[in-house]
Design an enzyme around this catalytic site. Structure first.
Site, PDB file in Angstrom:
ATOM      1  N   PRO A 118      -9.371   8.907  -0.512  1.00 33.76           N
ATOM      2  CA  PRO A 118      -9.349   8.368  -1.881  1.00 33.76           C
ATOM      3  C   PRO A 118      -9.794   6.877  -1.907  1.00 33.76           C
ATOM      4  CG  PRO A 118      -7.342   9.539  -1.484  1.00 33.76           C
ATOM      5  CD  PRO A 118      -8.020   9.183  -0.168  1.00 33.76           C
ATOM      6  N   GLY A 120     -11.127   3.405  -4.193  1.00 32.25           N
ATOM      7  CA  GLY A 120     -11.046   2.806  -5.616  1.00 32.25           C
ATOM      8  C   GLY A 120     -12.242   1.818  -5.557  1.00 32.25           C
ATOM      9  N   GLY A 121     -12.001   0.531  -5.331  1.00 31.91           N
ATOM     10  CA  GLY A 121     -13.056  -0.187  -5.192  1.00 31.91           C
ATOM     11  C   GLY A 121     -13.493  -0.738  -4.043  1.00 31.91           C
ATOM     12  N   SER A 124     -10.024  -2.840   0.194  1.00 31.32           N
ATOM     13  CA  SER A 124      -8.912  -2.959   1.321  1.00 31.32           C
ATOM     14  C   SER A 124      -9.211  -3.876   2.120  1.00 31.32           C
ATOM     15  CB  SER A 124      -8.959  -1.502   1.930  1.00 31.32           C
ATOM     16  OG  SER A 124      -8.013  -1.725   2.858  1.00 31.32           O
ATOM     17  N   GLY A 251      -3.064   6.980  -0.638  1.00 39.73           N
ATOM     18  CA  GLY A 251      -4.019   8.011  -0.593  1.00 39.73           C
ATOM     19  C   GLY A 251      -3.266   9.373   0.302  1.00 39.73           C
ATOM     20  N   VAL A 255      -4.896  12.363  -4.630  1.00 35.58           N
ATOM     21  CA  VAL A 255      -5.781  11.281  -5.416  1.00 35.58           C
ATOM     22  C   VAL A 255      -4.969  11.001  -6.959  1.00 35.58           C
ATOM     23  CG1 VAL A 255      -7.867  10.903  -6.384  1.00 35.58           C
ATOM     24  CG2 VAL A 255      -7.612  12.619  -4.206  1.00 35.58           C
ATOM     25  N   ARG A 390     -15.581 -16.314   2.512  1.00 35.82           N
ATOM     26  CA  ARG A 390     -16.004 -15.742   3.731  1.00 35.82           C
ATOM     27  C   ARG A 390     -17.214 -16.002   4.020  1.00 35.82           C
ATOM     28  NH1 ARG A 390     -13.339 -10.294   5.235  1.00 35.82           N
ATOM     29  NH2 ARG A 390     -11.525 -11.550   6.008  1.00 35.82           N
ATOM     30  N   TYR A 451       1.436 -16.740   1.943  1.00 30.32           N
ATOM     31  CA  TYR A 451      -0.030 -16.313   2.148  1.00 30.32           C
ATOM     32  C   TYR A 451      -0.685 -17.344   2.974  1.00 30.32           C
ATOM     33  CZ  TYR A 451      -4.323 -14.088   0.418  1.00 30.32           C
ATOM     34  OH  TYR A 451      -5.575 -13.461   0.406  1.00 30.32           O
TER      35      TYR A 451
END
Lengths: 537, 537
Positions: A118, A120-121, A124, A251, A255, A390, A451
C-alpha cells in the site's frame, strides 16, 4: 511536476545563504556532490514486469510509473534514486478508484500470488514502501485517486475521506466547509491520511489537535480476509480498540481505504512566536514546565544550542545574522542560546489567555523575545520546507538525515547528550566528522520527542556514502534502545527500524502482532518484511 | 466489613427520603421486598473444592472466601447473592503478593488444568468475574494484596502501582507525595487500577484527566505464554500499541500485575457547580457546545428531565423540594427542567478563566444557577453513593439497574428518546411498568455517553425478577446496537455484553481478537466465556 528522485515539486527549492558552504566546510571539511543519474537512464534499466503488459486493467506496468513508485524518502532511498541503482522495482502500480477496486486487486493478488505494498504519498523515511527482491511479483497499490471528502457530519465533527487524500487535499476540502483537521506533519505537502494512520503520524500542532491516534475515529480497511469496518464512537469500553491495531499497521493487515477523522471548526486566531533562552538547561526546564501545565498551547518546539546555531546559519546569511545576535547578547542571550517556538490556536479569548499564562512561565525561565511574532510567522511560512534542505545540501556534497524518538522527561536530557556524542564520533573510523543537532518537536506531560538531524560529507561514491549512513544509523538506533526510548516517535518502523522493535515490544509482543497480522493476511502478501523483522514476516 | 451480598461497607447506607416509597408506588405500583438468604446458609451450601484443601499454599479454599469472590455487582449477581442461589463458586481463591507468585499460579494452572479469573475489586456489572459451570476447576485470583505504590518518577509524572490498588489506596499514596491520578469512576471506593485497565474504565473527571486509556502508561502482564512488559513512552509510532491490547482485555490474555500511570500534581483549586436548564433541547445543546469548545472543564454531566425529576425526589423529601422548585419556576425553569453539573479543576487562574468561559455558554442556553456551588459540593460529597441506592430500593421491593453506551452527537438525542420509550414498554407483556431516566455522564468533542437507569418492581420470586431483567436488558442492548452505539462506554463487555460485540467489531474483528488471546493463552485458561462470545472462547 513532482521530483522523481527527491522531495517535493521540481519548481520548489530551498536556497542556502552564501555563507553556508563555508560553514559546512568548516564543520565537516570541503566536499563536492556525487553525480546524479538521469530519469531516462533509470527508466531504460527497469526490468520487464513479471506481471506482463496489459494483463489486467488495474495493473499499470509503465516503467516511469514503476520508477516513481519504487522508493520513499529515507536517505538510502535517496541514494538509490540519485545513483540510479534502485535494485528492485514494483512489477506494476495499481491506482484504484474505489474500495471495490481495492477488493478486486486483493482477489487478484491471491489468484496470481503477488505481494501488495500500500502506497500513500511515498514519503516514508524508514523503508515502508521499498519492494524487496523475491520470487513473488510486487504490486504497489497507490491510493492517489481515492482522495475525496466523502461525508461530513457537522454535528459530531466527523469527516470521512478516501485514504489517499494528501495534506493539502484534506485541508482544502475541509476549509471550504469551515473546518480543519489540524494535522500538519512536516511531510504534509505529500503525505496522505491513510499513510498517517498506517504509520502513527504526529502533526506539528499535536498539542492542540492530538496525534493521528486521537484524530482517527474509524474507517474501513480491505484485508485479504475481508473488510474490517471501524465504526465511530466517542469512546468505548467494549474490549480492545480495533482502531489501535490499524494505527501503525504499516500495510501489514490490509489497505486502509476510508478514514473518518475528528475535525474542528477553523480557529478564530492562530499565531506562532519564536523566543530565545540563554542555555539548554533553562530551555529544557521551560519546555518541561510548559508541557506539564495544561495551558492550551497548540505547539512547542525547542532547539538545542547546536540546532539553534545551525538552523540560524542555514537560514540567514552570516552577515545579516550579526546584528540580530548582538541584540540578543545585549539582553543576556549569547553563545549556547536555544530557540523556542510556540503555537497559539483557538478563540481570540483563549489565545490571549494562553499567551498570558505562557509568558509567565517563559519569563521565569529567562526567555527573551526579539521580533518573536515575526520570527514565529517566518517559521509558520517555512514549516514544510525542511525536507527541501536535503536537496540544497546534496548540491554542495553533504548528506543530511534525521532520526527521532520519544522518552519520559527523566531520560530526555541524558539521552540527547549521549546520542549526540555517539553520533558525532560515529564516523571517526572513517576519518569523517558528523555534525549533529537536536530539537524537541513534540512535548507531552510525560516526556518529549527528541528529533535529531545530522550532516556528513558524501563519500567518493554512493557505496561509501551509504556505508557511512549505515554506521551512523546503527549507532543512533542503539543509543535510543539503550536509553529506553521508542525506536520511532513519528516516522514508523518500516524496514529500517524493524531490527530494534523487539527491544520495546518484547518477543512475546512481536509474536502477538505476527499472529494478528496472520489472521488478516494468512498468505503473508501484505507488505512483508516491513514492521516485523523478516523472520516473523 | 464489606457486604458479602451487595455494595460497599456494611456500615454505609443511603437513606431515601420518606416520600420516596409513595413516589415509587405511584410510578411502578406498590411492592414488597423479596426475602434475603443469610451468609451462614450460603456458606453451608458451598460445594467441596475440586482443588482439595491445603493443596497448595497459594490456593485458599475457605467457603466464606469463595462466597465473597464468586460474584460481581451486576443485577443478576445481586439476585444470585440475595437469593443465595449462586450456582457456581470458584474452587479456590488465590491472593498472591508478588508477580512471582502470580507466575507460580499460572504454572500451577497449567499443571493442574484449572481456569483463572483475575479479580480486582469485584465490582464488575457485566459478569466479568462470574465463574461458569464446567469440567475444569476455577481459581479466582484476587490482586488485593498487590496494592502498593512501587515507584514515583516525579520528573515524568509516572507512578507505578501494584495492580490491586483500590481507588482510595491509589489516591492516598499519591496524595502523600502531592499527586493525584484523577480517576474517579463511580465504583472508585472498591474498584482497582488493574480492573480499570482490564475493563477500559472512565472516571467522572475524564474531561481533564482522560479515560484510563490516557492514564495507563505501561506496566506488566503475566500471561500463560510469559510476561509482557509495557515500557512507558510519552508517544510512539513503533507499530500498534500493545497497551491497547491489554486495555479492555478483561483477563483474557493474562493477569495485569503492575500498572504505570500518568499522575498530576494535586490541583490548586477544584469546584463543582450544579445548574438547571429549562428543557432537554437546551440542556443537550448546551452540553454539546461545552464539549465541542476546548474550555478546560474537568467534568460535565447532564440529566434529562426524567432523571432530574427522579434524582431530586430520591435525594430530598418532597416537602423540602417544594420551595426550591418554586424558586426555579420563578426564574423560568419548571416542568421538564434538566440538571447540569460542571467540574472545574486546576490552578486558581485556570479555574476562574474556565468558569468565565463556561458561564458565557451556559447563559446563552438559559441555564439558571440557584445555590449552584452548594449543590455542586453536595454532588461531590455524594459522588460515590449512587451504587448504595440499589440496597435502599431493594428494601422497598424495587430493583434498579443501569446500562450505558456512547454515540456520536448526531445520534445521541434520537437514541435516548428511543431507548427510553422501548425500555419503558419492555415489561408491558409482564404487566409491569419500568421507570427509566438518562444522563450524559461523559462528553467528548465527537459525542457523548448516555447512561440510563431503570427501576422496576421485583417479582413474586427471584426467577421472575431475573426474567424481567433479562427482558429489559435485551431490549436496551438491541436499541444500542440499532443506533450504532458501543455496547459499553465504561462498564466493559464481560459475559452480559458479549453477544452484542460482533455488531461493532465485526466477525473478522472478533476473529482477530480471538487469535490474539490464543497467542497469549493457548489453552484458553484465562477467564473463558468473557468478552468474546462462548463459541470463540
Amino acid at each position: 511536476m513532482r521530483r522523481w528522485n527527491g522531495w517535493g515539486d521540481e519548481s520548489a527549492a530551498m536556497a542556502l545563504p552564501g555563507s553556508a558552504a563555508a560553514l559546512l566546510a568548516e564543520l565537516l571539511g570541503p566536499s563536492a556532490p556525487l553525480p546524479d543519474a538521469g530519469l531516462a537512464e533509470v527508466i531504460a534499466r527497469v526490468p520487464e514486469s513479471r506481471l506482463g503488459g496489459g494483463d489486467h486493467h488495474l495493473l499499470e506496468t509503465d516503467p516511469e510509473l514503476r520508477v516513481r513508485h519504487a522508493r520513499g524518502q529515507s536517505l538510502p532511498d535517496w541514494l538509490a534514486m540519485r545513483s540510479g541503482e534502485f535494485g528492485v522495482f514494483p512489477d506494476a502500480v495499481a491506482r484504484p478508484e474505489s474500495g471495490e477496486q481495492v477488493r478486486e486487486l486483493l482477489r487478484l493478488a491471491a489468484e496470481r500470488d503477488f505481494i501488495v505494498i500500500p502506497y500513500g504519498g511515498g514519503t516514508s523515511v524508514a523503508g515502508h514502501i521499498t519492494p524487496a527482491a523475491g520470487a513473488r511479483p510486487v504490486v504497489t497499490l497507490a491510493l492517489t485517486k481515492m482522495n475525496r471528502l466523502l461525508d461530513l457530519d457537522e454535528t459530531s465533527g466527523i469527516a470521512t475521506f478516501g485514504a489517499g487524500a494528501r495534506g493539502p487535499e484534506v485541508e482544502a476540502q475541509l476549509r471550504a466547509r469551515g473546518y480543519t483537521l489540524g494535522h500538519f506533519p512536516q511531510s504534509w505537502e505529500l503525505s496522505t491520511l491513510g499513510g498517517w494512520v498506517a504509520s502513527r503520524s504526529s502533526g506539528q500542532q499535536s498539542l492542540r489537535y492530538g496525534r493521528i491516534e486521537q484524530l482517527f475515529a474509524g474507517g474501513r480497511v480491505e484485508t485479504p480476509a475481508g473488510p474490517l469496518d471501524l465504526p465511530t464512537f466517542p469512546a468505548s469500553a467494549a474490549g480492545p480498540d480495533l482502531r489501535e491495531l490499524v494505527l501503525g499497521s504499516e500495510g501489514r493487515l490490509g489497505v486502509i481505504t476510508e478514514v473518518r477523522v475528528r475535525v474542528s471548526p477553523l480557529p478564530e486566531d492562530e499565531r506562532f512566536e519564536t523566543l530565545f533562552l540563554p542555555d539548554w538547561q533553562r530551555a529544557f526546564g521551560c519546555a518541561r514546565e510548559l508541557a506539564r501545565q495544561r495551558i492550551g498551547l497548540s505547539m512547542l518546539r525547542v532547539a538545542n544550542p547546536a540546532e539553534t546555531f545551525t538552523g540560524l546559519r542555514l537560514a540567514v546569511d552570516e552577515s545579516q545574522l550579526g546584528w540580530f545576535e548582538r541584540l540578543l547578547r545585549l539582553r543576556g542571550v549569547g553563545e549556547g542560546k536555544c530557540m523556542l517556538t510556540l503555537g497559539y490556536t483557538g478563540s481570540t479569548v483563549a489565545v490571549a489567555e494562553t499567551r498570558r499564562q505562557a509568558r509567565r512561565i517563559l519569563k521565569r525561565h529567562g526567555a527573551v523575545g526579539l521580533m518573536a511574532g515575526k520570527l514565529g510567522a517566518k517559521w509558520a511560512h517555512g514549516r514544510f520546507r525542511y525536507p527541501y534542505l536535503r536537496e540544497a545540501l546534496w548540491q554542495l556534497g553533504y548528506a543530511v538525515d534525521t532520526f527521532e524518538t520519544a522518552l519520559d522527561w527523566s531520560r530526555v536530557d541524558g539521552y540527547i547528550h549521549d546520542v549526540e556524542a555517539r553520533v558525532a564520533a560515529a564516523l571517526a573510523d572513517h576519518g569523517e566528522r558528523v555534525h549533529v543537532f537536536t530539537h524537541l518537536s513534540h512535548v507531552y506531560r510525560q516526556g518529549s520527542s527528541a528529533y535529531t538531524s545530522y550532516l556528513y560529507r558524501v563519500g567518493d561514491d554512493y557505496d561509501t556514502t551509504l556505508a557511512r549512513w549505515r554506521t551512523v544509523k546503527a549507532v543512533a538506533s542503539q543509543a535510543i534502545v539503550d536509553w529506553g526510548g521508542t525506536i520511532s516517535h513519528q516516522h514508523g518502523v518500516g524496514r529500517d527500524h524493524a531490527p530494534y522493535l523487539a527491544a520495546e515490544k518484547g518477543e512475546l509482543g512481536l509474536d502477538a502482532l505476527a499472529s494478528l497480522f496472520h489472521r488478516f493476511d494468512p498468505d503473508g502478501r501484505m507488505n512483508p518484511g516491513v514492521l516485523l523483522p523478516e523472520d516473523r514476516s
